[in-house]
Design a protein around this motif. Structure first.
Motif, PDB file in Angstrom:
ATOM      1  N   LYS A  39      23.706   4.422  41.483  1.00  0.00           N
ATOM      2  CA  LYS A  39      24.995   5.222  41.442  1.00  0.00           C
ATOM      3  C   LYS A  39      26.106   4.593  41.634  1.00  0.00           C
ATOM      4  O   LYS A  39      27.214   4.552  41.196  1.00  0.00           O
ATOM      5  CB  LYS A  39      24.642   6.337  42.525  1.00  0.00           C
ATOM      6  N   ASP A  64      20.870   8.333  41.623  1.00  0.00           N
ATOM      7  CA  ASP A  64      21.656   9.072  40.565  1.00  0.00           C
ATOM      8  C   ASP A  64      21.052  10.073  39.836  1.00  0.00           C
ATOM      9  O   ASP A  64      20.827   9.868  38.692  1.00  0.00           O
ATOM     10  CB  ASP A  64      22.096   7.689  39.828  1.00  0.00           C
ATOM     11  N   ALA A  65      21.035  11.081  40.405  1.00  0.00           N
ATOM     12  CA  ALA A  65      20.509  12.306  39.785  1.00  0.00           C
ATOM     13  C   ALA A  65      21.494  12.827  38.508  1.00  0.00           C
ATOM     14  O   ALA A  65      20.869  13.342  37.742  1.00  0.00           O
ATOM     15  CB  ALA A  65      20.680  13.553  40.635  1.00  0.00           C
ATOM     16  N   ASP A  66      22.543  12.511  38.457  1.00  0.00           N
ATOM     17  CA  ASP A  66      23.481  12.727  37.261  1.00  0.00           C
ATOM     18  C   ASP A  66      22.954  11.923  35.870  1.00  0.00           C
ATOM     19  O   ASP A  66      22.984  12.532  35.115  1.00  0.00           O
ATOM     20  CB  ASP A  66      25.075  12.360  37.487  1.00  0.00           C
ATOM     21  N   ARG A  67      22.922  10.599  36.279  1.00  0.00           N
ATOM     22  CA  ARG A  67      22.549   9.637  35.009  1.00  0.00           C
ATOM     23  C   ARG A  67      21.349   9.340  34.904  1.00  0.00           C
ATOM     24  O   ARG A  67      20.705   8.922  33.884  1.00  0.00           O
ATOM     25  CB  ARG A  67      23.538   8.581  35.217  1.00  0.00           C
ATOM     26  N   GLU A  68      20.241   9.400  35.946  1.00  0.00           N
ATOM     27  CA  GLU A  68      19.000   9.248  35.884  1.00  0.00           C
ATOM     28  C   GLU A  68      18.274  10.070  36.684  1.00  0.00           C
ATOM     29  O   GLU A  68      17.896  11.298  36.416  1.00  0.00           O
ATOM     30  CB  GLU A  68      18.707   7.744  36.162  1.00  0.00           C
ATOM     31  N   ASP A 121      16.707  10.807  41.175  1.00  0.00           N
ATOM     32  CA  ASP A 121      17.302  10.821  42.625  1.00  0.00           C
ATOM     33  C   ASP A 121      15.773  10.768  43.369  1.00  0.00           C
ATOM     34  O   ASP A 121      15.562  11.957  43.398  1.00  0.00           O
ATOM     35  CB  ASP A 121      18.188  11.522  43.092  1.00  0.00           C
TER      36      ASP A 121
END
Lengths: 303, 303
Positions: free
Chosen positions: A294, A265-269, A271
């Motif tokens: 994700k 989850d690169a957006d929220r944490e 990857d």
């Protein structure tokens, strides 16, 4: 319950497992005192990127030590810490994996000396001081808000069903203890981790600069037996260092559940799978439940 | 409550202490999570004479090993165990205190090898099998009835006042664990004791024949910190090996209570101070509460 988990096979696997082991008349019933759940910490309960939170704590200490003793200023790792030269630190680890331990040993020696010869209470005070204002370098939040809300909710859910939850981490046991209560509701007596040797003197327990054990890989089942004296029925991890703990739990004579948190989850944490490759292979082979941050988590943090 | 304790200054000291630390509006209030009490086991919670119960367990194992392997039959300590030659065993310990460790090392080596390379669950099975029928040699009761009723009642009394009670013993941690639940209501995760090293292999944790630590004297505060991560406010012991644990508790920033069980009851149990001389001196100096089995306990055993 489990409102921070999206509906789907992962959440169902958790709910079904808990339902089975708590159904008194069912064939899979496990008595409450045997409902032991163990959780890795770094990358499983809170963020471990871009660096372990404990490493940030240690680097600040190195800088402080170099300020107090200028003869350290040009020595590693104090120099790297003072100059925020993360490349030196990263290279020390890379070279370690390539078979060259020169810099790694320098770093390890400094880590063991960072909080030497103080009482365990004074050590706890330094940790509380660090967490009072330290912030995550990229996530724009204090470290005390870097715990994963779905995992904390899972811990509460399990406790609500008679489970006792422990942390079993490669991180420092006495580094984690002051913060696991506020972050996860887990008291110091249920924190298992790496430790320096301690020594008794004049009515106090003091830290030493000797490593007592590094609680990782095959050491995790050993340390958790030492501390708990029971084989867990639920284990959660996120890396190769958790394989043996997951395996040990999987071999329980009771039904058991293995969770492997996947950082996708690169957006929220973040990857990444580096350091988790083997555990993902084992999960596929053994049928362990992979938790996709994700897809399975409605939220990552509590705020 | 505390009906197995006679009225008098000892019982009053306990009741007063518990009253003070649990009085929410009082100056000595201690929050429930900080109410940690630690108990030595041999001679504090159950009988240790004429020999440690664990030693009886080991001697039976030596005999069993000699029966399985006749080459051991004429070697010590297997010969002494087979012939019930307690003089050899006693002399080994006496010579140890006189500076000659020859026989003591032979005994210690055999102890470490007695249950080597088995899973921790198999080890627990052997202990359960021993306690299923083993009886105290002189008190005419099973070992499972050798716990002191007033101490068990004290543990319940403390728990009823929000305390968490642990065993911190020189005895084997994994020897005690299977029996502390039935005897004292203390679960395996709250048993701290001596231990051999353990090793992980193929989804199991195995015993080794290496001593990991001997939980006695100055090691007790260290091991209890490792396990609990809090400084106790109540400690109970009965010998010189408990001094540091009592001292560590006495130095708490909270009010604290130290109990030292005095074996002065030849009629109902045993009468001895050997091995407790220094702890009695310390108790007098520090104002610790000496518990006279003869005068303070209305009953010694529960039946």
């Amino acid at each position: 319950m489990l409102s921070s988990w999206n509906d789907g096979p992962t959440k169902s696997a958790i709910v079904d497992f808990v339902g089975r082991v708590t159904a008194e008349s069912g064939p899979d019933f496990v008595s409450p005192e045997e409902r032991v759940a163990v959780f890795d910490n770094d990358g499983t309960l809170w963020c471990e990127k871009p660096m372990y939170i404990q490493l940030d704590f240690l680097l600040r200490r190195f800088k402080e030590q170099a300020e107090a003793d200028p003869t350290l200023r040009d020595k590693q790792p104090y120099k790297a810490a003072t100059d925020a030269d993360y490349a030196w630190l990263g290279d020390a680890v890379t070279k370690h994996y390539q078979g060259d331990d020169t810099d790694f040993n320098i770093l390890a020696g400094a880590i063991l000396k960072a909080h030497n010869a103080i009482t365990v209470e004074e050590h706890a005070g330094r940790i509380n001081a660090f967490f009072a204002d330290a912030r995550h370098p990229t996530l724009d939040r204090p470290y005390t808000s870097c715990g994963y809300a779905p995992m904390v909710e899972l811990i509460r859910y399990l406790e609500g069903h008679g489970f006792t939850c422990y942390i079993v981490s490669g991180g420092g046991r006495d580094f984690m203890r002051p913060i696991t209560g506020p972050l996860y509701g887990i008291p110091p007596e249920r924190v298992v981790g790496s430790a320096v040797g301690l020594v008794y003197k004049d009515a106090n327990v003091y830290t030493t600069d000797e490593l007592e054990f590094f609680d990782d890989g095959p050491v995790k089942p050993v340390r958790l037996w030492n501390r708990i004296g029971r084989r867990p029925i639920l284990a959660a991890g996120n890396s190769n260092g958790d394989i043996e703990m997951l395996e040990f739990t999987d071999a329980s004579s009771h039904p058991s559940l293995q969770l492997l948190v996947l950082h996708d989850d690169a957006d929220r944490e973040f990857d990444y799978t580096a350091g988790a490759e083997k555990s993902l292979d084992e999960a596929a082979k053994a049928g362990w439940t992979v938790v996709s941050m994700k897809n399975d988590w409605a939220s990552v943090f509590s705020d």
